[in-house]
Motif scaffolding. Sequence first.
Motif, mmCIF file in Angstrom:
data_model
loop_
_atom_site.group_PDB
_atom_site.id
_atom_site.type_symbol
_atom_site.label_atom_id
_atom_site.label_comp_id
_atom_site.label_asym_id
_atom_site.label_seq_id
_atom_site.Cartn_x
_atom_site.Cartn_y
_atom_site.Cartn_z
ATOM 1 N N ALA A 61 21.855 38.518 25.413
ATOM 2 C CA ALA A 61 20.787 39.175 24.673
ATOM 3 C C ALA A 61 21.367 39.759 23.390
ATOM 4 O O ALA A 61 22.531 40.178 23.365
ATOM 5 N N ASP A 62 20.567 39.795 22.354
ATOM 6 C CA ASP A 62 21.054 40.323 21.078
ATOM 7 C C ASP A 62 21.554 41.762 21.217
ATOM 8 O O ASP A 62 22.501 42.165 20.544
ATOM 9 N N SER A 63 20.926 42.497 22.105
ATOM 10 C CA SER A 63 21.258 43.916 22.246
ATOM 11 C C SER A 63 22.636 44.158 22.835
ATOM 12 O O SER A 63 23.171 45.265 22.731
ATOM 13 N N VAL A 64 23.239 43.131 23.447
ATOM 14 C CA VAL A 64 24.545 43.321 24.090
ATOM 15 C C VAL A 64 25.635 42.440 23.489
ATOM 16 O O VAL A 64 26.799 42.554 23.881
ATOM 17 N N LYS A 65 25.280 41.579 22.569
ATOM 18 C CA LYS A 65 26.281 40.690 21.956
ATOM 19 C C LYS A 65 27.404 41.484 21.329
ATOM 20 O O LYS A 65 27.170 42.468 20.635
ATOM 21 N N GLY A 66 28.607 41.042 21.594
ATOM 22 C CA GLY A 66 29.773 41.717 21.049
ATOM 23 C C GLY A 66 30.255 42.886 21.882
ATOM 24 O O GLY A 66 31.345 43.409 21.642
ATOM 25 N N ARG A 67 29.451 43.301 22.858
ATOM 26 C CA ARG A 67 29.839 44.421 23.721
ATOM 27 C C ARG A 67 30.017 43.994 25.175
ATOM 28 O O ARG A 67 30.880 44.542 25.869
ATOM 29 N N PHE A 68 29.205 43.060 25.635
ATOM 30 C CA PHE A 68 29.253 42.601 27.023
ATOM 31 C C PHE A 68 29.854 41.208 27.075
ATOM 32 O O PHE A 68 29.659 40.394 26.173
ATOM 33 N N THR A 69 30.555 40.933 28.186
ATOM 34 C CA THR A 69 31.125 39.611 28.417
ATOM 35 C C THR A 69 30.851 39.190 29.846
ATOM 36 O O THR A 69 31.193 39.924 30.780
ATOM 37 N N ILE A 70 30.256 38.018 29.998
ATOM 38 C CA ILE A 70 30.019 37.466 31.336
ATOM 39 C C ILE A 70 31.105 36.444 31.633
ATOM 40 O O ILE A 70 31.527 35.690 30.742
ATOM 41 N N SER A 71 31.566 36.433 32.866
ATOM 42 C CA SER A 71 32.576 35.471 33.290
ATOM 43 C C SER A 71 32.367 35.179 34.769
ATOM 44 O O SER A 71 31.596 35.863 35.445
ATOM 45 N N ARG A 72 33.073 34.178 35.256
ATOM 46 C CA ARG A 72 32.913 33.839 36.662
ATOM 47 C C ARG A 72 34.198 33.272 37.226
ATOM 48 O O ARG A 72 35.029 32.717 36.492
ATOM 49 N N ASP A 73 34.344 33.408 38.544
ATOM 50 C CA ASP A 73 35.450 32.834 39.286
ATOM 51 C C ASP A 73 34.829 32.041 40.423
ATOM 52 O O ASP A 73 34.419 32.611 41.438
ATOM 53 N N ASN A 74 34.738 30.740 40.248
ATOM 54 C CA ASN A 74 34.046 29.917 41.243
ATOM 55 C C ASN A 74 34.785 29.881 42.580
ATOM 56 O O ASN A 74 34.166 29.693 43.629
ATOM 57 N N ALA A 75 36.074 30.038 42.556
ATOM 58 C CA ALA A 75 36.838 30.060 43.809
ATOM 59 C C ALA A 75 36.459 31.262 44.667
ATOM 60 O O ALA A 75 36.589 31.234 45.890
ATOM 61 N N LYS A 76 35.998 32.316 44.007
ATOM 62 C CA LYS A 76 35.602 33.534 44.709
ATOM 63 C C LYS A 76 34.093 33.706 44.773
ATOM 64 O O LYS A 76 33.609 34.741 45.250
ATOM 65 N N ASN A 77 33.361 32.733 44.263
ATOM 66 C CA ASN A 77 31.890 32.824 44.224
ATOM 67 C C ASN A 77 31.443 34.134 43.591
ATOM 68 O O ASN A 77 30.492 34.774 44.064
ATOM 69 N N THR A 78 32.096 34.505 42.526
ATOM 70 C CA THR A 78 31.860 35.810 41.910
ATOM 71 C C THR A 78 31.601 35.659 40.414
ATOM 72 O O THR A 78 32.262 34.879 39.737
ATOM 73 N N VAL A 79 30.651 36.442 39.944
ATOM 74 C CA VAL A 79 30.377 36.540 38.518
ATOM 75 C C VAL A 79 30.588 37.991 38.101
ATOM 76 O O VAL A 79 30.333 38.912 38.883
ATOM 77 N N TYR A 80 31.065 38.168 36.888
ATOM 78 C CA TYR A 80 31.374 39.501 36.378
ATOM 79 C C TYR A 80 30.595 39.784 35.104
ATOM 80 O O TYR A 80 30.235 38.864 34.360
#
Length: 124
Positions: A61-80
Motif C-alpha cells: 500500500a502507498d501508505s507503508v511503502k518504504g517503511r514495511f517489508t514483507i518476506s516469507r520462508d516457505n520451508a517454515k510456512n511463515t510470512v513476515y
Amino acid sequence: QVQLVESGGGLVQAGGSLRLSCVASGRTSSMYAMGWFRQAPGKEREFVAAISWSGGTTYYADSVKGRFTISRDNAKNTVYLQMNSLKFDDTAVYYCALDLSADARTTIKSYDYWGQGTQVTVSS
C-alpha cells in the motif's frame, strides 16, 4: 483446511519497529501467495502488503511503502511483515491471509483463508 496464526503485535512508540509473523498449517502443500491486511477501529479492512509464492513479486500500500517489508520462508510456512518507522496511523489489528493462487494480489476477495489478527498499537 488451512490455519493461520499471527504473532508479534504489541505496543510501540512512534518511530519504533515491530515484526509480525504468520505461520500457516494444515493443507499447505500447494503453492500460495500471502498477504497482510489491517483494520483500524471504525474503518474498513485494507490491504497492506502481499508476496507471491516465489517471493519474487511484492506489493505494498502507498501508505507503508518504504517503511514495511514483507518476506516469507516457505520451508517454515511463515510470512513476515517488518514494520519500521511506525506511525500512530498504523495502529490497527493486522491480519495475515492466504491466497491459493501463487501470484500476489491486493484485494480482500482474492484471499481464501484468514488469521485471527494481532493488535498493533503505536503511541504518539
